[in-house]
Design an enzyme around this catalytic site. Structure first.
Site, PDB file in Angstrom:
ATOM      1  N   GLY A  12     -19.036   4.417   2.055  1.00  0.00           N
ATOM      2  CA  GLY A  12     -19.010   5.840   2.397  1.00  0.00           C
ATOM      3  C   GLY A  12     -19.131   6.156   3.877  1.00  0.00           C
ATOM      4  O   GLY A  12     -19.489   7.263   4.237  1.00  0.00           O
ATOM      5  N   HIS A 104      -5.494   5.034   5.012  1.00  0.00           N
ATOM      6  CA  HIS A 104      -5.221   3.626   4.720  1.00  0.00           C
ATOM      7  C   HIS A 104      -5.396   2.811   6.007  1.00  0.00           C
ATOM      8  O   HIS A 104      -4.915   3.225   7.066  1.00  0.00           O
ATOM      9  CB  HIS A 104      -3.797   3.476   4.184  1.00  0.00           C
ATOM     10  CG  HIS A 104      -3.483   2.078   3.752  1.00  0.00           C
ATOM     11  ND1 HIS A 104      -3.935   1.556   2.556  1.00  0.00           N
ATOM     12  CD2 HIS A 104      -2.814   1.082   4.374  1.00  0.00           C
ATOM     13  CE1 HIS A 104      -3.529   0.291   2.458  1.00  0.00           C
ATOM     14  NE2 HIS A 104      -2.855  -0.019   3.544  1.00  0.00           N
ATOM     15  N   ASP A 145      -0.226   4.471  -1.910  1.00  0.00           N
ATOM     16  CA  ASP A 145       0.010   4.390  -0.462  1.00  0.00           C
ATOM     17  C   ASP A 145       1.423   4.791  -0.062  1.00  0.00           C
ATOM     18  O   ASP A 145       2.020   4.190   0.827  1.00  0.00           O
ATOM     19  CB  ASP A 145      -0.264   2.951   0.044  1.00  0.00           C
ATOM     20  CG  ASP A 145      -1.713   2.564  -0.169  1.00  0.00           C
ATOM     21  OD1 ASP A 145      -2.584   3.436  -0.120  1.00  0.00           O
ATOM     22  OD2 ASP A 145      -1.956   1.356  -0.383  1.00  0.00           O
TER      23      ASP A 145
HETATM   24  C1  GRF Z   1     -11.570   2.634   4.662  1.00  0.00           C
HETATM   25  O1  GRF Z   1     -11.161   1.510   5.374  1.00  0.00           O
HETATM   26  C2  GRF Z   1     -10.333   3.401   4.222  1.00  0.00           C
HETATM   27  O2  GRF Z   1      -9.242   3.211   5.050  1.00  0.00           O
HETATM   28  C3  GRF Z   1     -10.036   2.804   2.895  1.00  0.00           C
HETATM   29  O3  GRF Z   1     -11.290   2.509   2.337  1.00  0.00           O
HETATM   30  C4  GRF Z   1     -12.237   2.260   3.361  1.00  0.00           C
HETATM   31  C5  GRF Z   1     -13.453   3.054   3.066  1.00  0.00           C
HETATM   32  O4  GRF Z   1     -14.576   2.643   3.813  1.00  0.00           O
HETATM   33  N1  GRF Z   1      -9.186   3.674   2.118  1.00  0.00           N
HETATM   34  P1  GRF Z   1     -15.921   3.492   3.773  1.00  0.00           P
HETATM   35  O5  GRF Z   1     -16.449   3.483   2.357  1.00  0.00           O
HETATM   36  O6  GRF Z   1     -15.590   4.884   4.210  1.00  0.00           O
HETATM   37  O7  GRF Z   1     -16.855   2.831   4.726  1.00  0.00           O
END
Ligand code: GRF
Length: 192
Positions: A12, A104, A145
């Site tokens: 998160g 992404h 995606d």
């Molecule tokens: C991020 O790298 C985002 O690009 C991908 O999932 C990851 C989430 O990381 N879709 P976090 O939980 O926000 O640290």
């Protein structure tokens, strides 16, 4: 007020940045955290930030209304995915046309699709000998995606780069750009 639900199921860190950015914002509020993983870090963040959270179940998400009625009842205008790995079903996409956004950790259309998440993405990018990687912020459609790209920015892949060092660079880009991009498109869409 434009109300945003953030769907997240991981650590998160992006959701945390969004919460910080929009705290006290005049027009935009993160008003709900949606999560499919009991015990995920994001749920603790939601509790600490006093933002309501909704723990969702597979059955209702994929076979029923995908929580559309709950989101509409909570007057959610926009959905922001931040580390949410379930594919969003058509019923929800149709309820929020051009109002569901994902981030992404690579330069789409390369290195996207099912199974391309987290360290798998960075490993694939390095194995392919790419000279750069980056982030893509895009609308959601029914293919993983795949929806229209809203924003991309890149970083160099330097000699000796590892999936871990690349992940750090990408995370910095995500944390810097996701909130301002969402702010821009949410305000634009709202004027229509
Ligand atoms: C991020 O790298 C985002 O690009 C991908 O999932 C990851 C989430 O990381 N879709 P976090 O939980 O926000 O640290």
């Amino acid at each position: 007020m434009i109300q945003i639900a953030v769907f997240a199921s991981g650590a998160g860190s992006n959701a945390q940045k969004l919460i910080e950015y929009f705290r006290g914002h005049a027009q935009i509020r993160i008003s709900l955290i949606v999560c499919n993983k009991p015990g995920a870090g994001i749920l603790q963040i939601a509790a600490k930030e006093q933002i309501p959270s909704l723990l969702i179940e597979k059955e209702r998400f994929f076979k029923e209304d995908a929580y559309t009625s709950a989101l509409k009842a909570a007057q959610i205008d926009f959905i922001v995915l931040a580390g949410f790995l379930w594919k969003v079903p058509p019923v929800l996409i149709n309820a929020y046309p051009q109002r569901i956004v994902n981030i992404h950790p690579a330069l789409l259309p390369k290195f996207g699709g099912k199974g391309m998440y987290g360290h798998f993405v960075h490993e694939a990018v390095i194995a392919a000998g790419e000279k750069q990687s980056g982030i893509s912020i895009h609308y959601i459609d029914e293919v993983y995606d795949h929806g229209n790209i809203i924003f991309q920015c890149s970083c160099e892949i330097t000699a000796g780069e590892t999936p871990e060092t690349l992940a750090k660079k990408i995370q910095l880009l995500e944390h810097a750009h996701y909130a301002p991009v969402i702010e821009r498109i949410a305000q634009l869409q709202n004027q229509r």
